[in-house]
Write a protein that holds these residues in place. Structure first.
Motif, PDB file in Angstrom:
ATOM      1  N   SER A  77       7.342  -7.809   7.225  1.00  7.53           N
ATOM      2  CA  SER A  77       7.482  -8.326   5.918  1.00  7.53           C
ATOM      3  C   SER A  77       9.020  -9.170   5.937  1.00  7.53           C
ATOM      4  O   SER A  77       9.145 -10.413   5.653  1.00  7.53           O
ATOM      5  CB  SER A  77       7.532  -7.648   4.741  1.00  7.53           C
ATOM      6  OG  SER A  77       6.245  -7.113   4.633  1.00  7.53           O
ATOM      7  N   PRO A 130       7.493 -12.900  -5.579  1.00  4.96           N
ATOM      8  CA  PRO A 130       7.173 -11.529  -6.005  1.00  4.96           C
ATOM      9  C   PRO A 130       5.777 -11.144  -5.870  1.00  4.96           C
ATOM     10  O   PRO A 130       5.264 -10.107  -5.510  1.00  4.96           O
ATOM     11  CB  PRO A 130       7.716 -11.247  -7.615  1.00  4.96           C
ATOM     12  CG  PRO A 130       8.768 -12.583  -7.623  1.00  4.96           C
ATOM     13  CD  PRO A 130       8.284 -13.559  -6.765  1.00  4.96           C
ATOM     14  N   LEU A 131       4.873 -12.205  -6.276  1.00  5.54           N
ATOM     15  CA  LEU A 131       3.371 -11.836  -6.177  1.00  5.54           C
ATOM     16  C   LEU A 131       3.162 -11.592  -4.717  1.00  5.54           C
ATOM     17  O   LEU A 131       2.333 -10.731  -4.298  1.00  5.54           O
ATOM     18  CB  LEU A 131       2.721 -13.012  -6.575  1.00  5.54           C
ATOM     19  CG  LEU A 131       0.953 -13.000  -6.821  1.00  5.54           C
ATOM     20  CD1 LEU A 131       0.712 -11.441  -7.336  1.00  5.54           C
ATOM     21  CD2 LEU A 131       0.502 -14.146  -7.354  1.00  5.54           C
ATOM     22  N   GLU A 171       5.021 -10.707  -2.298  1.00  2.09           N
ATOM     23  CA  GLU A 171       5.554  -9.141  -1.902  1.00  2.09           C
ATOM     24  C   GLU A 171       4.643  -8.241  -2.659  1.00  2.09           C
ATOM     25  O   GLU A 171       4.248  -7.163  -1.636  1.00  2.09           O
ATOM     26  CB  GLU A 171       6.930  -8.961  -2.457  1.00  2.09           C
ATOM     27  CG  GLU A 171       7.983 -10.068  -2.156  1.00  2.09           C
ATOM     28  CD  GLU A 171       8.548  -9.643  -0.515  1.00  2.09           C
ATOM     29  OE1 GLU A 171       8.332  -8.705   0.036  1.00  2.09           O
ATOM     30  OE2 GLU A 171       9.530 -10.388  -0.146  1.00  2.09           O
ATOM     31  N   ASP A 172       4.188  -8.261  -3.621  1.00  2.00           N
ATOM     32  CA  ASP A 172       3.345  -7.271  -4.164  1.00  2.00           C
ATOM     33  C   ASP A 172       1.972  -7.073  -3.323  1.00  2.00           C
ATOM     34  O   ASP A 172       1.556  -5.963  -2.943  1.00  2.00           O
ATOM     35  CB  ASP A 172       2.775  -7.458  -5.537  1.00  2.00           C
ATOM     36  CG  ASP A 172       3.789  -7.261  -6.632  1.00  2.00           C
ATOM     37  OD1 ASP A 172       4.915  -6.482  -6.207  1.00  2.00           O
ATOM     38  OD2 ASP A 172       3.682  -7.681  -7.665  1.00  2.00           O
ATOM     39  N   LEU A 173       1.438  -8.207  -2.882  1.00  2.20           N
ATOM     40  CA  LEU A 173       0.304  -8.264  -1.958  1.00  2.20           C
ATOM     41  C   LEU A 173       0.478  -7.760  -0.542  1.00  2.20           C
ATOM     42  O   LEU A 173      -0.499  -7.141   0.169  1.00  2.20           O
ATOM     43  CB  LEU A 173      -0.580  -9.595  -1.860  1.00  2.20           C
ATOM     44  CG  LEU A 173      -1.135  -9.850  -3.262  1.00  2.20           C
ATOM     45  CD1 LEU A 173      -1.537 -11.415  -3.417  1.00  2.20           C
ATOM     46  CD2 LEU A 173      -2.266  -9.173  -3.665  1.00  2.20           C
ATOM     47  N   ARG A 227       2.837  -5.602   0.284  1.00  2.00           N
ATOM     48  CA  ARG A 227       3.073  -4.272   0.114  1.00  2.00           C
ATOM     49  C   ARG A 227       1.617  -3.419   0.116  1.00  2.00           C
ATOM     50  O   ARG A 227       1.329  -2.400   0.609  1.00  2.00           O
ATOM     51  CB  ARG A 227       3.686  -3.759  -0.948  1.00  2.00           C
ATOM     52  CG  ARG A 227       5.376  -3.753  -0.713  1.00  2.00           C
ATOM     53  CD  ARG A 227       6.091  -3.056  -2.014  1.00  2.00           C
ATOM     54  NE  ARG A 227       5.761  -3.987  -3.029  1.00  2.00           N
ATOM     55  CZ  ARG A 227       6.736  -4.692  -3.523  1.00  2.00           C
ATOM     56  NH1 ARG A 227       7.480  -5.478  -2.624  1.00  2.00           N
ATOM     57  NH2 ARG A 227       6.612  -5.498  -4.759  1.00  2.00           N
ATOM     58  N   ALA A 228       0.609  -4.170  -0.822  1.00  2.00           N
ATOM     59  CA  ALA A 228      -0.577  -3.403  -0.811  1.00  2.00           C
ATOM     60  C   ALA A 228      -1.537  -3.539   0.536  1.00  2.00           C
ATOM     61  O   ALA A 228      -2.309  -2.549   0.734  1.00  2.00           O
ATOM     62  CB  ALA A 228      -1.287  -4.105  -1.854  1.00  2.00           C
ATOM     63  N   ALA A 273      -5.173  -4.139  -6.771  1.00  2.00           N
ATOM     64  CA  ALA A 273      -3.588  -4.244  -6.321  1.00  2.00           C
ATOM     65  C   ALA A 273      -2.781  -4.874  -7.291  1.00  2.00           C
ATOM     66  O   ALA A 273      -1.695  -4.524  -7.788  1.00  2.00           O
ATOM     67  CB  ALA A 273      -3.573  -4.763  -5.261  1.00  2.00           C
ATOM     68  N   VAL A 274      -3.090  -6.086  -8.038  1.00  2.00           N
ATOM     69  CA  VAL A 274      -2.187  -6.870  -8.992  1.00  2.00           C
ATOM     70  C   VAL A 274      -2.986  -7.225 -10.188  1.00  2.00           C
ATOM     71  O   VAL A 274      -2.104  -7.971 -11.053  1.00  2.00           O
ATOM     72  CB  VAL A 274      -1.739  -8.188  -8.142  1.00  2.00           C
ATOM     73  CG1 VAL A 274      -0.816  -7.837  -6.799  1.00  2.00           C
ATOM     74  CG2 VAL A 274      -2.790  -8.965  -7.832  1.00  2.00           C
TER      75      VAL A 274
END
Length: 330
Positions: free
Chosen positions: A71, A82-83, A85-87, A89-90, A206-207
């Motif tokens: 990453s 931010p979205l 980054e969330d995906l 991480r998942a 995930a989100v």
């Protein structure tokens, strides 16, 4: 373009270092990923992009996905929202490409003239190690001539690209068999541009939300969404198992989970959708080599896990052509 001597090597540390040296010199290396084999070049070098487009015969407006090993490298290439980054991480490392605003590190030759970049962190250890040794992000579309079925083993890469690239790293068959899911995360909602191994349901889990793109302007941010793709040299006809159909003439190959709707020369019967995805492009190639005059493929239902991704590839490979309907089965 001068003919190359194409070497196929198992991915030892020495072979990987050779691959890294080639990439840093602006040349191309075919590498295995968990999805399909990629045709890799230095994603900071415009000349590498030009080589990729030339070798593949790829339309210049078709962007190339950039592969990174972590990453942190992705943040250097694109503006990770931010979205995003969330995906990441998942699903990273894994078969998910995130479309984000470009930081300008990757030249526009790789981006199809866009101001966004598709970034992926693959899970295949050979791809990850090649990126690490090279020390640069690697731009890599599928390692085949443009429009052909994507390669899921080194032999298929050699079939399409022998004499056009210097090195193929043979990491065995790919685990997934379909290209990555591509998701645009430049806005407040994730938007699927191309279906793949990470499904719509997985993204929602995930989100909490996801949309599926339909407009041309958004779809052009992803490869594999507008031009003809995934097609063998013989016609592919689609079969919806709920509809009686006519038997096409000639030597018919069949691929699908259900029993074929008529007698065929040979058939490939995956046990489930995961195996269907794994076998699809390989089956196209094998039936083409075996002398099929037409390939009939069962169209999975919408909404099933991986079913939408398989449907997408089949519709593009067939040009949307289905079997002719009949009152009775032949």
């Amino acid at each position: 373009m001068e003919r190359e001597i194409t070497r196929v090597l198992t991915p030892s540390e020495g072979a990987l270092r050779l691959g890294a040296d080639l990439i840093l010199s602006g040349r191309l290396v075919a590498m295995p990923t968990e999805t399909v084999y990629g045709l890799g070049g230095d994603a900071t070098n415009p000349e590498a992009a030009r080589r990729i487009f030339q070798v593949k015969g790829r339309p210049l407006d078709n962007p190339i996905i950039v592969h990174v090993s972590c990453s942190e490298e992705a943040r250097e290439v694109g503006r990770m929202t931010p979205l995003a980054e969330d995906l990441a991480r998942a699903f990273w490392p894994g078969p998910l490409t995130l479309v984000v605003p470009s930081r300008g590190v990757v030249p526009r030759e790789f981006l199809g003239g866009l101001d966004t970049v598709g970034i992926r962190c693959p899970s295949h250890p050979v791809a990850r190690r090649l990126i690490e040794i090279s020390g640069v992000p690697i731009g890599a579309p599928s390692a085949n001539r443009s429009g052909r079925p994507s390669p899921t083993d080194a032999l298929t890469v050699l079939e399409d690209l022998e004499g056009l690239i210097p090195l193929i790293l043979d990491g065995g068959p790919c685990e997934v068999g379909l290209e990555s899911t591509v998701v645009d995360v430049t806005g407040s909602e994730p938007v699927i541009l191309r279906q793949g191994g990470v499904t719509e349901r997985m993204i929602v889990q995930a989100v909490g939300r996801v949309q599926v793109a339909a407009g041309e302007e958004l779809l052009r941010r992803s490869p594999g969404t507008r031009h003809r793709h995934y097609a063998p040299e013989v016609p592919v006809l689609l079969w919806d198992r709920s509809v009686p159909v006519q038997c096409p003439p000639g030597r018919v190959g069949y691929v699908g989970i259900s029993d074929p709707p008529f007698e065929v020369a040979w058939s490939v019967r995956p046990r489930d959708l995961r195996e269907y995805a794994f076998l699809l492009f390989r089956t196209f190639r094998e039936m083409e080599r075996g002398g099929a005059s037409v390939i009939v493929a069962e169209l999975p239902e919408r909404g099933e896990a991986l079913g939408d991704a398989i449907r997408d590839r089949l519709i593009r490979a067939s040009g949307g052509r289905g079997l002719a309907k009949s009152r009775s089965r032949c």
